[in-house]
Design a protein around this motif. Structure first.
Motif, PDB file in Angstrom:
ATOM      1  N   CYS A   1       0.847  -1.328  -0.098  1.00  0.00           N
ATOM      2  CA  CYS A   1       0.138  -0.041   0.128  1.00  0.00           C
ATOM      3  C   CYS A   1       0.905   1.398   0.060  1.00  0.00           C
ATOM      4  O   CYS A   1       1.661   1.273   0.890  1.00  0.00           O
ATOM      5  N   ILE A   2       0.949   2.157  -1.098  1.00  0.00           N
ATOM      6  CA  ILE A   2       1.845   3.230  -1.136  1.00  0.00           C
ATOM      7  C   ILE A   2       0.999   4.528  -1.488  1.00  0.00           C
ATOM      8  O   ILE A   2       0.029   4.471  -1.969  1.00  0.00           O
ATOM      9  N   GLN A   3       1.626   5.606  -1.015  1.00  0.00           N
ATOM     10  CA  GLN A   3       1.194   7.040  -1.510  1.00  0.00           C
ATOM     11  C   GLN A   3       2.478   7.798  -1.464  1.00  0.00           C
ATOM     12  O   GLN A   3       3.016   8.570  -0.590  1.00  0.00           O
ATOM     13  N   PRO A   4       2.800   7.816  -2.863  1.00  0.00           N
ATOM     14  CA  PRO A   4       4.044   8.748  -3.062  1.00  0.00           C
ATOM     15  C   PRO A   4       3.568  10.224  -3.030  1.00  0.00           C
ATOM     16  O   PRO A   4       2.653  10.479  -3.462  1.00  0.00           O
ATOM     17  N   ARG A   5       4.399  11.216  -2.655  1.00  0.00           N
ATOM     18  CA  ARG A   5       4.284  12.464  -2.828  1.00  0.00           C
ATOM     19  C   ARG A   5       5.643  13.225  -3.127  1.00  0.00           C
ATOM     20  O   ARG A   5       6.638  12.703  -2.977  1.00  0.00           O
ATOM     21  N   SER A   6       5.492  14.162  -3.707  1.00  0.00           N
ATOM     22  CA  SER A   6       6.607  15.137  -4.027  1.00  0.00           C
ATOM     23  C   SER A   6       7.237  15.805  -3.256  1.00  0.00           C
ATOM     24  O   SER A   6       8.318  16.311  -3.360  1.00  0.00           O
ATOM     25  N   ASP A   7       6.573  15.971  -1.745  1.00  0.00           N
ATOM     26  CA  ASP A   7       7.196  16.551  -0.565  1.00  0.00           C
ATOM     27  C   ASP A   7       8.049  15.664   0.009  1.00  0.00           C
ATOM     28  O   ASP A   7       8.314  14.385  -0.433  1.00  0.00           O
ATOM     29  N   ASN A   8       8.046  15.626   1.425  1.00  0.00           N
ATOM     30  CA  ASN A   8       8.796  14.811   2.095  1.00  0.00           C
ATOM     31  C   ASN A   8       7.882  13.738   2.863  1.00  0.00           C
ATOM     32  O   ASN A   8       8.335  13.211   3.898  1.00  0.00           O
ATOM     33  N   PHE A   9       6.686  13.459   2.552  1.00  0.00           N
ATOM     34  CA  PHE A   9       5.880  12.739   3.216  1.00  0.00           C
ATOM     35  C   PHE A   9       4.898  11.612   2.370  1.00  0.00           C
ATOM     36  O   PHE A   9       3.755  11.394   2.926  1.00  0.00           O
ATOM     37  N   GLY A  10       5.819  11.284   1.376  1.00  0.00           N
ATOM     38  CA  GLY A  10       5.376   9.851   0.576  1.00  0.00           C
ATOM     39  C   GLY A  10       5.448   8.907   1.763  1.00  0.00           C
ATOM     40  O   GLY A  10       6.630   8.872   2.565  1.00  0.00           O
ATOM     41  N   ILE A  11       4.552   7.868   1.603  1.00  0.00           N
ATOM     42  CA  ILE A  11       4.723   6.541   2.406  1.00  0.00           C
ATOM     43  C   ILE A  11       4.421   5.378   1.787  1.00  0.00           C
ATOM     44  O   ILE A  11       3.684   5.330   1.020  1.00  0.00           O
ATOM     45  N   GLY A  12       5.061   4.230   2.335  1.00  0.00           N
ATOM     46  CA  GLY A  12       4.613   3.093   1.475  1.00  0.00           C
ATOM     47  C   GLY A  12       4.866   1.870   2.620  1.00  0.00           C
ATOM     48  O   GLY A  12       5.848   1.702   3.339  1.00  0.00           O
ATOM     49  N   VAL A  13       3.863   0.806   2.458  1.00  0.00           N
ATOM     50  CA  VAL A  13       4.395  -0.292   3.241  1.00  0.00           C
ATOM     51  C   VAL A  13       4.361  -1.553   2.317  1.00  0.00           C
ATOM     52  O   VAL A  13       3.510  -1.613   1.489  1.00  0.00           O
ATOM     53  N   PHE A  14       5.413  -2.494   2.412  1.00  0.00           N
ATOM     54  CA  PHE A  14       5.466  -3.468   1.510  1.00  0.00           C
ATOM     55  C   PHE A  14       5.713  -4.757   2.448  1.00  0.00           C
ATOM     56  O   PHE A  14       6.617  -4.912   3.465  1.00  0.00           O
ATOM     57  N   SER A  15       4.900  -5.893   2.046  1.00  0.00           N
ATOM     58  CA  SER A  15       5.036  -7.107   2.897  1.00  0.00           C
ATOM     59  C   SER A  15       5.193  -8.267   2.019  1.00  0.00           C
ATOM     60  O   SER A  15       4.384  -8.596   1.013  1.00  0.00           O
ATOM     61  N   ARG A  16       5.695  -9.110   2.864  1.00  0.00           N
ATOM     62  CA  ARG A  16       5.991 -10.378   2.083  1.00  0.00           C
ATOM     63  C   ARG A  16       4.446 -11.307   2.630  1.00  0.00           C
ATOM     64  O   ARG A  16       4.055 -12.185   1.936  1.00  0.00           O
ATOM     65  N   ARG A  17       4.077 -11.071   3.711  1.00  0.00           N
ATOM     66  CA  ARG A  17       2.758 -11.472   4.171  1.00  0.00           C
ATOM     67  C   ARG A  17       1.449 -10.841   3.653  1.00  0.00           C
ATOM     68  O   ARG A  17       1.650  -9.644   3.243  1.00  0.00           O
ATOM     69  N   PRO A  18       0.297 -11.495   3.574  1.00  0.00           N
ATOM     70  CA  PRO A  18      -0.792 -10.909   2.920  1.00  0.00           C
ATOM     71  C   PRO A  18      -1.338  -9.756   4.065  1.00  0.00           C
ATOM     72  O   PRO A  18      -1.122  -9.707   4.892  1.00  0.00           O
ATOM     73  N   LEU A  19      -1.774  -8.712   3.064  1.00  0.00           N
ATOM     74  CA  LEU A  19      -2.624  -7.608   3.847  1.00  0.00           C
ATOM     75  C   LEU A  19      -3.973  -7.939   3.760  1.00  0.00           C
ATOM     76  O   LEU A  19      -4.537  -7.648   2.600  1.00  0.00           O
ATOM     77  N   SER A  20      -4.733  -8.289   4.679  1.00  0.00           N
ATOM     78  CA  SER A  20      -6.001  -8.386   4.685  1.00  0.00           C
ATOM     79  C   SER A  20      -6.981  -7.188   4.224  1.00  0.00           C
ATOM     80  O   SER A  20      -7.972  -7.314   3.748  1.00  0.00           O
ATOM     81  N   GLU A  21      -6.121  -6.334   4.730  1.00  0.00           N
ATOM     82  CA  GLU A  21      -6.775  -4.913   4.255  1.00  0.00           C
ATOM     83  C   GLU A  21      -5.696  -3.848   4.746  1.00  0.00           C
ATOM     84  O   GLU A  21      -4.901  -4.059   5.321  1.00  0.00           O
ATOM     85  N   SER A  22      -5.888  -2.525   3.838  1.00  0.00           N
ATOM     86  CA  SER A  22      -5.014  -1.728   3.844  1.00  0.00           C
ATOM     87  C   SER A  22      -5.486  -0.227   3.507  1.00  0.00           C
ATOM     88  O   SER A  22      -6.437  -0.644   2.361  1.00  0.00           O
ATOM     89  N   ARG A  23      -5.503   0.749   3.750  1.00  0.00           N
ATOM     90  CA  ARG A  23      -6.102   2.001   3.404  1.00  0.00           C
ATOM     91  C   ARG A  23      -4.985   3.249   3.665  1.00  0.00           C
ATOM     92  O   ARG A  23      -4.172   3.013   4.633  1.00  0.00           O
TER      93      ARG A  23
END
Length: 318
Positions: free
Chosen positions: A152-174
């Motif tokens: 689940c990722i939210q890139p941004r042009s400022d310094n506050f983009g964020i991302g979660v990357f997982s080997r395990r399934p994400l049953s939900e993400s937002r």
């Protein structure tokens, strides 16, 4: 100016410097009342070491009264810092699942994607939280979608983009936007062989002025609402606050959270550019049902932050 006069001037400067650190120690306890005063709370280790050194120096030259004053205030700082070195560790529950979490603020402009890639491959985390990512970083780390396909990722042009990357399934993400600053955070549930672990990944604004400080404090104030949605859960991110900040301690209390650093000591993660004033502002907090079995700071990856690596065990339902 004679040699004796110069020496007296030097001692006076040392006394003045020590008294300023004593005042800074006091100001650090008053962060509730002012964002400026809260800034003084972040450098407890530096206060402790500086005042202890001055106390020894003045004791050697037999200025005992000054030495005692500096020693007492050094002990005050020690009383704030040392609790991180005791307690907190626990035996992993039987039947629990081990998860390695890595947090890294990559630094939007300065960071080095190749060194970040090497660090992730060496550390081999189950869950990676990357902060300050923009579209360029997403392109440079496209390989991560293969090793950690649930994201689940939210890139941004400022310094506050964020991302979660997982080997395990994400049953939900937002993606959620918190407070007046509306910087993105990620709320997810990681499925670990049938066990569920709530995850809140976040990055408040830095307290670099009145407006930003208010936004950070509002952000920290809102985080318990997201943590309490799931149990067990972890809260991971560059919180732009140290464990000694009033607002950090309030977050722990309101969220029913424990600091993963408890029992592992002070592990400063920022800034790699200034070793003298390095402080711990990257955190992994957790609810009950999560046991910390290892916690450490990784090697320099070209960012102004060091990676935080936490091994934790998620307890099975009782």
């Amino acid at each position: 100016m004679g040699q004796r006069s110069q020496l007296n001037h030097l001692w006076n400067l040392l006394v003045a410097g020590g008294l300023m650190v004593c005042l800074a120690t006091l100001f650090g306890f008053l962060g509730k009342f002012s964002w400026v005063l809260d800034l003084f709370s972040h450098f407890r280790v530096q206060y402790l070491l500086g005042l202890a050194a001055l106390a020894i120096l003045f004791a050697v030259v037999r200025r005992h009264r000054t030495a005692v004053i500096f020693l007492v205030v050094a002990c005050v700082n020690a009383g704030v810092v040392l609790p991180l070195y005791v307690g907190g560790t626990s035996i992993a529950p039987e039947g629990g699942e081990l998860v390695r979490v890595m947090l890294l603020n990559v630094n939007t402009e300065r960071g080095d994607p190749e060194r970040v890639k090497q660090a992730i491959q060496e550390i081999s985390p189950d869950v990676v939280v990357l902060e300050e990512i923009n579209t360029r970083w997403v392109r440079d780390l496209v390989w991560l979608f293969e090793t950690h396909p649930h994201s689940c990722i939210q890139p941004r042009s400022d310094n506050f983009g964020i991302g979660v990357f997982s080997r395990r399934p994400l049953s939900e993400s937002r993606v959620v936007h918190i407070g007046a600053a509306q910087v993105p955070s990620i709320v997810a549930t990681v499925n670990i062989r049938g066990l569920e672990l709530g995850l809140v990944a976040t990055h408040p604004l830095p307290p670099s002025g009145v407006e930003y400080s208010l936004c950070r404090d509002e952000h920290l104030e809102a985080l318990p609402n997201f943590v309490k949605e799931q149990h067990p859960a972890i809260l991971v991110g560059d919180l732009n606050a140290t464990p000694w900040s009033y607002h950090f301690r309030r977050l722990l209390k309101r969220g029913g959270l424990s600091d993963s650093a408890k029992g592992w000591g002070v592990q400063p993660s920022w800034s790699s550019l200034n070793p003298l004033f390095r402080i711990p502002i990257d955190h992994c907090l957790h609810t009950s049902g999560v046991s910390i079995v290892d916690r450490r700071i990784g090697e320099d990856v070209g960012s102004d932050h060091y990676p935080l690596i936490v091994d934790l065990v998620v307890a099975p339902p009782s």
